[in-house]
Design an enzyme around this catalytic site. Structure first.
Site, PDB file in Angstrom:
ATOM      1  N   SER A  84       0.523  -1.153   0.092  1.00 20.34           N
ATOM      2  CA  SER A  84      -0.056  -0.084  -0.101  1.00 20.34           C
ATOM      3  C   SER A  84       0.775   1.255  -0.104  1.00 20.34           C
ATOM      4  O   SER A  84       0.357   2.465  -0.389  1.00 20.34           O
ATOM      5  CB  SER A  84      -0.992  -0.130   0.990  1.00 20.34           C
ATOM      6  OG  SER A  84      -0.058  -0.011   2.451  1.00 20.34           O
ATOM      7  N   ASP A 142      -0.814   8.009  10.162  1.00 21.37           N
ATOM      8  CA  ASP A 142      -0.291   6.627  10.638  1.00 21.37           C
ATOM      9  C   ASP A 142       1.249   6.466  10.532  1.00 21.37           C
ATOM     10  O   ASP A 142       1.797   5.425  10.836  1.00 21.37           O
ATOM     11  CB  ASP A 142      -0.942   5.506   9.626  1.00 21.37           C
ATOM     12  CG  ASP A 142      -0.446   5.801   8.225  1.00 21.37           C
ATOM     13  OD1 ASP A 142       0.294   6.654   7.971  1.00 21.37           O
ATOM     14  OD2 ASP A 142      -0.602   4.677   7.442  1.00 21.37           O
ATOM     15  N   HIS A 161       2.201   5.699   5.343  1.00 18.55           N
ATOM     16  CA  HIS A 161       1.915   6.087   3.911  1.00 18.55           C
ATOM     17  C   HIS A 161       2.024   7.483   3.739  1.00 18.55           C
ATOM     18  O   HIS A 161       1.503   8.355   4.506  1.00 18.55           O
ATOM     19  CB  HIS A 161       0.349   5.542   3.727  1.00 18.55           C
ATOM     20  CG  HIS A 161       0.352   4.108   4.037  1.00 18.55           C
ATOM     21  ND1 HIS A 161      -0.053   3.645   5.431  1.00 18.55           N
ATOM     22  CD2 HIS A 161       0.045   3.060   3.210  1.00 18.55           C
ATOM     23  CE1 HIS A 161      -0.319   2.331   5.480  1.00 18.55           C
ATOM     24  NE2 HIS A 161      -0.066   2.075   3.957  1.00 18.55           N
TER      25      HIS A 161
END
Length: 663
Positions: free
Chosen positions: A495, A617, A620
């Site tokens: 991701s 987070d 990312h």
């Protein structure tokens, strides 16, 4: 999350109709879920607490319905569904209003996405909406969605709707209790088989985790236990048989403790083996908690009972509190004191909900409670005219109306956020050719979608370019690097790469990107091996995996063997605060030092001092960070294509030579 009900007349006092052992079990289950959402390392499998609730719901609802059938010979479904609505809807409605208002104030960029989540919540379809929208439950990034946890309530509500209808058929056609129970066990097996058939090891498990069809085993196991061991039978067990049930309960505690401390959400062993182990352990514990033995006595401890009574509210409130706190502070999970404060706030809100909303409605019904609240409000407004003590309720009413108006305005006028959700949406278009062995015509179609997605993403990213243009170029890179073609490059990643896919396409036109949320190293390795075996592997391979699990030396050896000496390999190390980060980066750095055709793209060294370019987070990249990620990969590809650069020296362009990236 279900509560016991009475069948005659008005609902009895909630405290009078509850089993204390089951309330204690509810408390432990909701605490496990909170521990998981707070990312406590000792409970990587705390999400399995939801399956304990599923078993408990299946058991109590089935026992309730079968008891009514045995008593009056039919099921009053209208009354049953009305009781479920009275128990579940009021608290949920308050949460939805408050969360919407808080989001409008704290994180207005999420309002567009929240609108869809609200529709899914009120229709109890959150699980299917999240599954079809590819919202990963175990690889969360970007602003935390404050209503993501409602997927489990959706599954339970669908169960409340469909299971009574199926149960009528079973009770009508089957006289034998054993056959009735066997049919429920069959339902559990079929759901587990569906999970096993649909789940692809190494891929994002959200579809099978969110799906009602694939996640119904725990509910059916609870149903089967109720058909074999109803409450009236458990409550009447003699001492020696109660001890046998206690043994089942202790075994269940052991299984659940092991599973919650062992499994992670992306562990392929969970689907369905781990889920079945958890549900069976929960089943044994439910039987022991509902009986009269030692386990039931231990679970009846007063603090556990108090929390268990309010567990539905705790579950409703805890995740919005965590998500909105992270949005407000711009840094999730900042330490022990923060998660203790979040847990305390969640429990306090649940206690208020139980005291002022849930308990009165359970006891008196909707209409009587609404009349009482209306009288209270009008009385407070009257008292406010003559007494200062009456001012507070009036002010509270005005504040509530103002918040509701703010929320409504925000939802109606929200604009789409330029955050990670949109970025990932474009990345998904770029990675349509995620199966490396698919037909070449399919790959051609995917590349056409890729180009269109990249053009659209570049247009949307214009608002970020001013910030991104101030980023310094990677160390050692030329200020105006020569154009590098991506037609010879295959990028395989997770991701993090997916979030940067449009920028990679811009930096390396023609690059083939195969990135998936929650992808493991083993899956990426299989893709490379299959392409190598078919002769379709490109000259340069960018391998960016390790965010979601370990990258072993054995897997690295297999990857190097598949690449062979005739191709170039660019290894992108990872930046994530997870236990395997340092070990994975050591394996990657060692491969770059030891092989002439391997280059390290040192993402760790590049981003560790620019974490403001990451989402909350801290894993990312936001659009400016994604552009930097593309710079890192492009420079490493340039180094790999240069015949004068060996693996050891190329590794130092973004950090110290041979840097281990945080090892």
């Amino acid at each position: 999350m279900v509560t016991e009900d009475t069948e005659k007349g008005r609902p009895a006092s909630p405290a009078a109709t509850r089993l204390p052992g089951l309330d204690g079990l509810r408390a432990l289950a909701v605490l496990a879920v909170i521990a998981f959402h707070e990312q406590l390392t000792a409970f990587p499998g705390g999400f399995l607490g939801v399956d304990v609730f599923f078993v408990l719901s299946g058991y109590l609802i089935t026992d309730l319905l079968v008891a009514q059938w045995n008593r009056v010979g039919r099921l009053d479904l209208g009354r049953f569904w009305a009781r479920r609505a009275r128990r579940l809807l009021p608290a949920l409605a308050v949460v939805l209003v408050v969360v919407t208002a808080a989001t409008a104030i704290i994180e207005p960029g999420q309002l567009a996405a929240l609108r869809q989540a609200l529709i899914a919540a009120v229709t109890y379809s959150s699980n299917w909406w999240q599954a079809l929208a590819h919202h990963s439950y175990f690889d969360q990034f970007g602003p935390p969605p404050p209503l993501q946890h409602l997927w489990s309530l959706a599954i339970e509500e669908q169960f409340y709707l469909l299971w009574p209808l199926l149960l009528i058929v079973i009770l009508t056609t089957c006289r034998s209790p054993r056959i009735r129970a066997a049919l429920a066990w069959l339902g559990a097996v079929l759901s587990a088989v569906a999970m096993a058939l649909i789940y692809v090891p190494g891929s994002d498990p959200s579809r099978v985790y969110y799906g009602t069809d694939t996640h119904a085993s725990a509910l059916f196991i609870g149903c089967a236990l109720a058909l074999s061991w109803p409450l009236r039978r458990l409550q009447a067990l003699p001492r020696e048989k109660a001890q046998a049930v206690d043994a089942l309960g202790l075994a269940g505690i052991g299984l659940l403790g092991w599973a919650m401390g062992h499994y992670a959400g992306n562990d392929s062993a969970l689907y369905p083996a781990g889920m079945l182990i958890t549900a069976l352990g929960a089943g044994g514990l439910v039987l022991a908690a509902a009986s009269t033995g030692v386990v039931s006595w231990l679970l009846s401890w007063s603090p556990l009972r108090w929390l268990g009574v309010r567990s539905y509210g705790v579950y409703l409130w805890h995740w919005p509190v965590i998500a909105l706190t992270a949005a407000a502070l711009h840094q999730p999970h900042s330490g022990t004191w923060l998660w203790l404060a979040e847990a305390a706030l969640s429990i306090s809100l649940a206690a208020a909900s139980w005291r002022w909303i849930e308990q009165p409605i359970i006891r008196d019904g909707f209409r009587a409670t609404i009349r009482d609240r209306f009288r209270l409000v009008t009385g407070s407004l009257t008292a406010a005219r003559s007494s200062p003590a009456g001012v507070f309720p009036a002010v509270a009413l005005v504040a509530a109306l103002a918040v509701a108006c703010t929320a409504g305005y925000g939802v109606l006028h929200a604009r789409s956020s330029n955050g990670l959700a949109a970025q990932i949406s474009q990345g998904l278009k770029i990675s349509q050719h995620d199966r490396a062995t698919e037909h070449k015509a399919s790959q051609h179609r995917a590349r056409r979608h890729t180009a269109a997605g990249a053009r659209h993403a570049r247009h949307r990213a214009q608002s970020h370019r001013r910030a991104a243009s101030t980023l310094p170029p990677p160390a050692g890179a030329a200020a105006t690097p020569a154009r590098v073609s991506g037609s010879a490059v295959l990028a395989v990643g997770d991701s993090v790469m997916l979030a940067s896919a449009p920028q990679l396409q811009s930096a390396l036109p023609g690059i083939s990107i195969d990135a998936k949320v929650s992808r493991q190293v083993s899956t990426g390795l299989a893709i490379v091996q299959q392409l190598a075996a078919s002769g379709d592997l490109r000259r340069v391979v960018v391998f960016a995996l390790g965010t979601n699990g370990t990258f072993t030396a054995g897997e690295m050896h297999q990857l190097l063997t598949a690449i062979g000496p005739q191709r170039k390999l660019v290894l992108v190390n990872s930046y994530e605060a997870r236990p395997w980060e340092a070990g994975n980066n050591r394996v990657i750095a060692a491969a770059a030092r030891g092989h002439r055709n391997v280059v390290l793209a040192n993402w760790f060294e590049t981003i560790q001092h620019r974490t403001n370019l990451l989402y909350s987070d801290e894993v990312h990249p936001e659009p400016p960070g994604a552009r930097l990620y593309a710079h890192v990969v492009k420079a490493a590809v340039r180094a790999a294509e240069s015949p004068a650069v060996t693996g050891g020296s190329a590794a130092g362009w973004a950090g110290a030579p041979g840097s281990s990236g945080g090892a």
